[in-house]
Design an enzyme around this catalytic site. Structure first.
Site, PDB file in Angstrom:
ATOM      1  CE1 TYR A 350       2.439   2.316  -1.409  1.00  0.00           C
ATOM      2  CE2 TYR A 350       0.905   1.885  -3.219  1.00  0.00           C
ATOM      3  CZ  TYR A 350       1.172   1.965  -1.863  1.00  0.00           C
ATOM      4  OH  TYR A 350       0.180   1.690  -0.949  1.00  0.00           O
ATOM      5  CG  HIS A 488       2.847   7.840   3.894  1.00  0.00           C
ATOM      6  ND1 HIS A 488       3.942   7.005   3.977  1.00  0.00           N
ATOM      7  CD2 HIS A 488       1.770   7.011   3.771  1.00  0.00           C
ATOM      8  CE1 HIS A 488       3.559   5.743   3.902  1.00  0.00           C
ATOM      9  NE2 HIS A 488       2.235   5.722   3.782  1.00  0.00           N
TER      10      HIS A 488
END
Length: 497
Positions: A350, A488
């Protein structure tokens, strides 16, 4: 991107009314554009930050927008939210969510009418212009209810709206295939000042949505573009990756089933980003894992609780597992998990968002990206590397709905895009989706505001990057835009072994 779900105040106080009067004046001023101001652009990218802002920060933002910063925090929050909401891809629009009984201006009412679900305004599915839509509105919407008061919609207002409106065709109704987030409203899929095709209501991602599409570009359609799995005699591994924007919230979401996703995709490994878990949450989550996926490895943020976080969940037991890059400056936010398998290393990553006013941009491009790049190049000396996750970067103009309007937005600055090329692509890592689909517009992130997902106005921020040595072994690199539960959607990779 880490965009958060938003809610809006419905206050109807006298202070609200005064603020709204000033707000409308500010909205009419063409000099106050969000895209020209990094502070406002950053808040626009992540509106959940508004609720957490101090009174002083709210006043500063409102002054920047040209709005008098008066009232209690509730009024300041409401005013800033309403101001930001008027900017829908560069077009002025006020929120229908915040309905003000004191506002009787034709301009405000017509804007609110435009955001009203088209389902309530039309009866047929034939192609029609936006002018026709307003004419239909005159026949079917005679009154607009605002906070219990009735405001007449007269012919003069409709005529004014007709002059303002650009042509658009098709109609948008609520998604019926899956339960959508309640703060996603009905909007058109269209570039500014262009006609559009009728929207496929259950599969909006199949509509080419881009502000400046190039010749040959087509929309991603997983039903026709995903490849069949290899034959039974071919060994392969199937990996999914997903920024879940809060795992506990996802698991509680009505309409989402992890079991159904596992059954549908039958993946071997699942990589997660932005789990937002604390270390104390991990054991309970492990107990709820689907049978067959007993191997799970979690990295949590130690500096900010309930922030960031990554994981790898696998039914294949890895040879070894590592956490972070081995550098204290980078490893406090739980952004990397590495699992070693027989023929490759797999990293769930991430990447930091460049953040408020691009405040972390320098850190991102001069420290984080080079450190991650050097780390995976070291791993690559012993075996191939698969790097997946939310990179917080739309690499090329084809990867973002509105490139021109986001030149200085976190995730699409030239610095981030160059860093992506320099630290990953130029060092021998292959963007598997783009290699397989060079002219396909496929997004993996849509903000919760303004019906971005229904209009397919998104960004491609999530990637599978692989060592060049195994790039030709990639059988399929795909997107699952129909899976809801986060801002997402999951992405997938099928690698022949």
């Amino acid at each position: 991107m880490g965009s958060k779900r938003r809610s809006f105040s419905n206050s109807s106080s006298i202070a609200d009314q005064n603020i709204d009067k000033k707000l409308r004046e500010a909205i009419d001023n063409d000099n106050n554009t969000i895209s020209d101001n990094p502070l406002l652009q950053d808040i626009k990218d992540d509106p959940s930050k508004i609720e957490a802002m101090t009174i002083q920060q709210l006043r500063t933002a409102l002054r920047t927008a040209g709005i008098p910063p008066k009232g209690l925090k509730r009024e300041l929050v409401s005013a800033l939210q309403s101001y930001l909401a008027k900017e829908i891809d560069g077009e002025s629009s006020l929120l229908a969510d915040k309905q003000d009984p004191s506002s009787n201006s034709d301009k405000r009412i017509s804007m609110m009418m435009e955001t009203k679900s088209v389902e309530d305004q039309v009866q047929d599915a034939n192609s029609f212009s936006k002018v026709s839509k307003v004419q239909q509105s005159r026949r079917t919407v005679k009154q607009l209810q605002i906070k219990g008061k009735t405001v007449d919609v007269n012919a003069k207002m409709v005529a004014t709206e007709q002059k303002k409106s650009a042509c658009a065709s098709g109609r948008m109704t609520s998604l019926t295939k899956k339960k959508a987030s309640s703060d996603v409203d009905s909007k058109y899929v269209s570039a500014k000042n262009r006609d559009t095709l009728p929207v496929n209501l259950s599969e909006p991602w199949t509509i080419l949505a881009h502000k400046k599409p190039q010749k040959g570009w087509i929309a991603y359609n997983p039903r026709t573009m995903r490849r069949s799995l290899p034959t039974e005699n071919t060994k392969f591994v199937k990996i999914l990756s997903w920024n879940v924007n809060g795992l506990r919230a996802l698991l509680k979401l009505e309409g989402f089933s992890a079991m159904e996703l596992a059954k549908q995709e039958n993946f071997d490994v699942l990589c997660l980003q932005e789990t937002k878990l604390q270390e104390k949450d991990v054991e309970s989550i492990k107990q709820s894992l689907i049978e067959g996926y007993e191997n799970s490895f979690w990295a949590c943020s130690n500096t900010r609780l309930g922030y960031s976080g990554t994981a790898i969940i696998s039914r294949i037991k890895p040879l070894s597992v590592r956490y972070g890059l081995g550098m204290s400056d980078h490893d406090s936010e739980g952004r990397v998990v590495i699992a070693e398998f027989d023929s490759f290393y797999l990293l769930s990553v991430y990447v930091p968002n460049s953040g408020d006013g691009l405040r972390r941009l320098t850190y991102r491009i001069t420290e984080w990206d080079p450190s991650l790049s050097n780390y995976i190049k070291e791993l690559e000396k012993s075996k191939a590397v698969i790097l997946t996750g939310d990179f917080n970067c739309a690499h090329e103009e084809i990867d973002i709905y509105n490139p021109a309007g986001n030149r200085r937005s976190a995730g699409f600055t030239i610095e981030e895009r160059q860093s992506f090329s320099t630290n990953f692509l130029s060092r021998g890592f292959v963007d598997t989706f783009r290699k397989q689909n060079p002219d396909v517009v496929g997004y993996t992130y849509w903000g919760y505001r303004h019906g971005a997902r229904k209009g397919n106005k998104g960004w491609r921020l999530d990637y599978f990057l692989v060592s060049d040595a195994i790039a030709d072994d990639v059988h399929d690199s795909f997107i699952l835009p129909d899976v809801i539960g986060s801002d997402h959607c999951p992405i997938g990779l099928v690698l022949k072994l």
